[in-house]
Design an enzyme around this catalytic site. Structure first.
Site, short mmCIF file in Angstrom:
data_model
loop_
_atom_site.label_atom_id
_atom_site.label_comp_id
_atom_site.label_asym_id
_atom_site.label_seq_id
_atom_site.Cartn_x
_atom_site.Cartn_y
_atom_site.Cartn_z
N ARG A 183 30.49 19.59 1.97
CA ARG A 183 30.29 18.16 1.72
C ARG A 183 31.16 17.34 2.68
O ARG A 183 31.97 17.88 3.42
CB ARG A 183 30.59 17.86 0.26
N ARG A 191 0.82 -1.22 0.00
CA ARG A 191 0.00 0.00 0.00
C ARG A 191 0.85 1.27 0.00
O ARG A 191 0.34 2.37 -0.11
CB ARG A 191 -0.94 -0.02 1.22
C1 UD1 Z 1 -1.61 -6.39 10.88
C2 UD1 Z 1 -2.60 -7.27 11.64
C3 UD1 Z 1 -3.81 -6.42 12.02
C4 UD1 Z 1 -3.36 -5.21 12.84
C5 UD1 Z 1 -2.28 -4.41 12.14
C6 UD1 Z 1 -1.68 -3.43 13.12
C7 UD1 Z 1 -2.32 -9.50 10.69
C8 UD1 Z 1 -2.90 -10.55 9.85
N1 UD1 Z 1 -3.01 -8.37 10.81
O1 UD1 Z 1 -2.27 -5.98 9.69
O2 UD1 Z 1 -4.70 -7.19 12.80
O3 UD1 Z 1 -4.48 -4.38 13.09
O4 UD1 Z 1 -1.22 -5.28 11.68
O5 UD1 Z 1 -0.80 -2.54 12.52
O6 UD1 Z 1 -1.28 -9.69 11.27
N2 UD1 Z 1 5.05 -9.13 7.53
C9 UD1 Z 1 6.00 -10.12 7.41
N3 UD1 Z 1 5.73 -11.19 6.61
C10 UD1 Z 1 4.56 -11.33 5.94
C11 UD1 Z 1 3.59 -10.32 6.08
C12 UD1 Z 1 3.87 -9.24 6.89
O7 UD1 Z 1 7.08 -10.03 8.00
O8 UD1 Z 1 4.41 -12.35 5.24
C13 UD1 Z 1 5.35 -7.96 8.38
C14 UD1 Z 1 5.27 -6.65 7.62
O9 UD1 Z 1 6.56 -6.30 7.11
C15 UD1 Z 1 4.78 -5.67 8.68
C16 UD1 Z 1 4.04 -6.54 9.66
O10 UD1 Z 1 4.38 -7.87 9.39
O11 UD1 Z 1 5.85 -5.03 9.33
C17 UD1 Z 1 2.53 -6.36 9.54
O12 UD1 Z 1 2.15 -6.67 8.23
P1 UD1 Z 1 1.06 -5.81 7.45
O13 UD1 Z 1 0.89 -6.41 6.12
O14 UD1 Z 1 1.39 -4.37 7.54
O15 UD1 Z 1 -0.24 -6.14 8.33
P2 UD1 Z 1 -1.55 -5.27 8.47
O16 UD1 Z 1 -2.39 -5.49 7.29
O17 UD1 Z 1 -1.22 -3.87 8.84
CA CA Z 2 0.64 -2.78 8.96
#
Ligand code: UD1
Ligand code: CA
Length: 459
Positions: free
Chosen positions: A339, A19
């Site tokens: 610099r 996003r």
């Molecule tokens: C997540 C939570 C949501 C919460 C929100 C809070 C889940 C399923 N949902 O959603 O309930 O309200 O955070 O901010 O967890 N990441 C990995 N590996 C992956 C996917 C993600 O390391 O395969 C890491 C991302 O880099 C990030 C974090 O996990 O730092 C959260 O992932 P993100 O995709 O931002 O989750 P949200 O949709 O925000």
């Molecule tokens: Ca997040």
């Protein structure tokens, strides 16, 4: 409450951050010049110390390179199949380390503080939770996971999977993405996560419902409207988080006795140290390891990174400093560019459109206008005339220019390095100096002027 094995920390930082619409991994996007992940790691550091691990995946090498101090504590999640899968990827390392509990923190919560984490972990321990997570209240639950509290217990339902017709309108209590759990519980439940949901991902959040169903003690620690737990998922949220940090840092400067003018346009990074009595005028930006001494003045439209200003020196508008050291009583700018490796000793003066790179200007040196000084050492009291250029690059290598004390370099001089101008020498304006000038000599390296009589036009 026993804490066998201690607390291990795990930061989830493998995601791309779709996003954000950027190729740069989200956790490397900066707030006031520092990557998001740096903020999260320093929030975790007091609680976790050396027991901190980071899951990386999307452009993992870039993330690793940015945090060399974390070498050996990265876990690679080769395919990003969700936050539950990220936790699963780290379980072998966490198990090997023998932790009793693990604190899991999303990598995109840059406003997090050690105090918030400490309070949260302390509460989870005090309540003997098998699994605890932090929640906050927001105006619009947006894309956050919703906390659903039912008589049967609490669970988290992701935004995409939230069915308001069944569950009613979301309450505004959302999951902040910070968890504290027994490692034994994580090991037992994580392999049973399913990706049968709208995103086709393994959600760490499903552990909440699973733990409750298994009769474990699950605790939701509601932190009210605590902004420290806001996540960053979009450019707008990144800017909003950065603004909160900025305001907090400027407030801290005021508290410590720094004079900040136009404070809403002063951007100072978290590692800058500004002494009481210094004056900063917005708009200005100061990132990295800047040190500003007492009584130093930074005018508007100045951008600084990793630079030091000694007490009492002055940087005038529109100057850019990077990796520079400026001594007491110096005056820089307006429109100066220092610099990396530029060192100005006390009372030196660098004026408009002067660029200095990897050069030492000893005390009282004046380079007032339109010059380039690169790979040079300029002795005390020397005057560099307008338009002086050190020709330091021959197309292949860089060469040094050494200018002694009390030299006068006439305007529009090219000093072709390597070259030395001895102390007390004078170089005539417009010279191209290709040979060393001995001490005290006058060097003129240009065509001699001839005045010819004008031919009279025949009428
Ligand atoms: C997540 C939570 C949501 C919460 C929100 C809070 C889940 C399923 N949902 O959603 O309930 O309200 O955070 O901010 O967890 N990441 C990995 N590996 C992956 C996917 C993600 O390391 O395969 C890491 C991302 O880099 C990030 C974090 O996990 O730092 C959260 O992932 P993100 O995709 O931002 O989750 P949200 O949709 O925000
Ligand atoms: Ca997040």
């Amino acid at each position: 409450m026993t804490m066998d094995g201690g607390v291990g920390g795990l930061v989830l930082a493998a995601g791309k951050g779709t996003r954000m619409h950027s190729e740069v991994p989200k956790v490397l996007r900066t707030l006031l010049g520092e990557p998001m992940l740096a903020y999260v790691l320093s929030a975790c550091a007091p609680l976790c110390g050396e027991n901190l691990h980071v899951v990386v995946g999307h452009r993992a090498d870039e993330v690793r390179r940015r945090f060399p101090e974390m070498a050996g504590r990265f876990v690679v999640q080769a395919e990003q199949r969700g936050t539950g899968h990220a936790l699963a990827s780290a379980l072998p390392d966490l198990t090997q380390a023998g932790y009793g509990h693990v604190l899991v923190v999303n990598g995109d919560v840059p406003l997090l503080t050690p105090e918030v984490l400490n309070e949260f972990a302390a509460k989870a321990l005090a309540m003997e939770a098998d699994l605890a997570f932090a929640s906050i209240e927001v105006e619009d639950p947006g894309a956050y996971g919703r906390v659903v509290r039912e008589p049967g217990g609490v669970r988290i339902v992701e935004a995409k999977d939230y069915d308001a017709s069944r569950l009613g309108p979301a309450t505004g209590e959302i999951n902040a993405g910070i968890y504290f759990m027994r490692l034994s519980l994580a090991r037992e439940l994580t392999p049973r996560l399913s990706n049968d949901n709208t995103s086709g991902e393994y959600y760490i959040t499903d552990l909440v419902e699973m733990a409750a169903a298994a009769g474990k003690k699950v605790v939701a620690v509601n932190r009210g409207r605590d902004a420290a737990l806001l996540g960053v998922n979009s450019p707008r949220e990144l800017a909003a988080a950065e603004e909160r940090l900025r305001v907090a840092i400027v407030d801290g400067l005021f508290d410590s006795g720094v004079m900040v003018r136009v404070p809403d346009q002063v951007r100072v990074g978290p590692h800058a140290v500004v002494a009481p009595g210094a004056v900063l005028c917005g708009p200005c930006e100061m990132y990295g390891r800047c040190r500003i001494g007492a009584g130093a003045r930074v005018a508007s439209h100045v951008v600084m990174r990793d630079s030091e200003l000694a007490p009492g020196c002055e940087v005038l508008p529109f100057s850019h400093l990077e990796g520079a050291v400026v001594g007491t009583g110096c005056k820089v700018g307006p429109f100066a560019r220092l610099r990396p490796g530029a060192v100005l000793m006390e009372d030196a003066r660098v004026g408009n459109f002067v660029e200095v790179k990897k050069s030492v200007l000893e005390s009282g040196v004046k380079a007032g206008h339109l010059s380039y000084l690169g790979d040079a050492r300029v002795g005390a009291g020397t005057n560099i005339g307008a338009g002086t250029i050190t020709c330091n690059y021959d197309g292949r290598d860089k060469h040094a220019t050494v200018i002694g004390e009390n030299v006068f370099i006439g305007s529009n001089t090219a000093l072709v390095a390597p070259v030395t101008v001895g102390k007390g020498a004078l170089v005539g304006a417009g010279s191209i100096i290709t040979q060393d000038v001995p001490d005290g000599m006058l060097a003129v390296g240009r065509a001699r002027q001839v005045n010819l009589s004008r031919r009279r036009r025949s009428s």
